[in-house]
Design a protein around this motif. Structure first.
Motif, mmCIF file in Angstrom:
data_model
loop_
_atom_site.group_PDB
_atom_site.id
_atom_site.type_symbol
_atom_site.label_atom_id
_atom_site.label_comp_id
_atom_site.label_asym_id
_atom_site.label_seq_id
_atom_site.Cartn_x
_atom_site.Cartn_y
_atom_site.Cartn_z
ATOM 1 N N ASN A 1 9.415 14.351 26.579
ATOM 2 C CA ASN A 1 10.393 14.032 28.059
ATOM 3 C C ASN A 1 11.892 14.647 28.532
ATOM 4 O O ASN A 1 11.765 15.437 29.803
ATOM 5 N N THR A 2 12.408 15.752 27.135
ATOM 6 C CA THR A 2 13.187 16.353 27.817
ATOM 7 C C THR A 2 13.971 17.243 26.715
ATOM 8 O O THR A 2 13.238 16.723 25.409
ATOM 9 N N SER B 1 17.746 19.869 25.405
ATOM 10 C CA SER B 1 18.411 20.619 25.399
ATOM 11 C C SER B 1 19.089 21.594 24.236
ATOM 12 O O SER B 1 18.706 20.857 23.116
ATOM 13 N N LYS C 1 15.625 16.608 21.071
ATOM 14 C CA LYS C 1 13.534 17.103 22.119
ATOM 15 C C LYS C 1 13.777 15.470 22.222
ATOM 16 O O LYS C 1 13.955 14.529 20.956
ATOM 17 N N HIS C 2 13.072 14.952 23.433
ATOM 18 C CA HIS C 2 13.144 13.273 23.254
ATOM 19 C C HIS C 2 11.115 13.480 23.300
ATOM 20 O O HIS C 2 11.381 14.050 24.423
ATOM 21 N N GLN C 3 10.514 12.269 23.220
ATOM 22 C CA GLN C 3 9.171 12.378 23.133
ATOM 23 C C GLN C 3 9.165 11.525 23.312
ATOM 24 O O GLN C 3 9.471 10.527 22.304
#
Length: 103
Positions: free
Chosen positions: A22-23, A25, A78-80
């Motif tokens: 998803n994101t 950074s 990390k967003h998964q």
């Protein structure tokens, strides 16, 4: 025999997951890199409905525990999400460097 094949196919479909990133950074990576640290937190939800975002605070707290007297720098987060038919696993993964605090 046909029932067994259908059962195995159904179990295979249910256990198959699809991962979505998803994101991502990244903060500035320092020239002086101390000990590398990593932490993660996750939760499950039904049909994508989230009731809270506590996993973010949990991942941050887990990262801070590994560097109690230093500065955490060069953080990559990390967003998964992994989907399994009707259930979804959300996961926050954070890595960084624990550098000694400057006086």
């Amino acid at each position: 025999m046909l029932n067994r094949i259908l059962l195995l196919a159904t179990v295979g479909i249910i256990l198959t997951g699809c991962v979505q990133l998803n994101t991502v950074s990244l903060t500035s990576v320092p020239a002086q890199r101390g000990q590398q640290i990593a932490a993660s937190a996750s939760d499950w939800n039904f049909i994508g409905i989230n009731f809270n975002n506590d996993i973010v605070n949990e991942a941050v707290a887990n990262l801070k525990k590994q560097c109690p007297k230093g500065n955490i720098e060069g953080v990559l987060t990390k967003h998964q999400t992994t989907g399994y038919v009707l259930f979804f696993k959300r996961e926050i993964i954070a890595t960084g460097y624990c550098n000694k605090a400057s006086l």
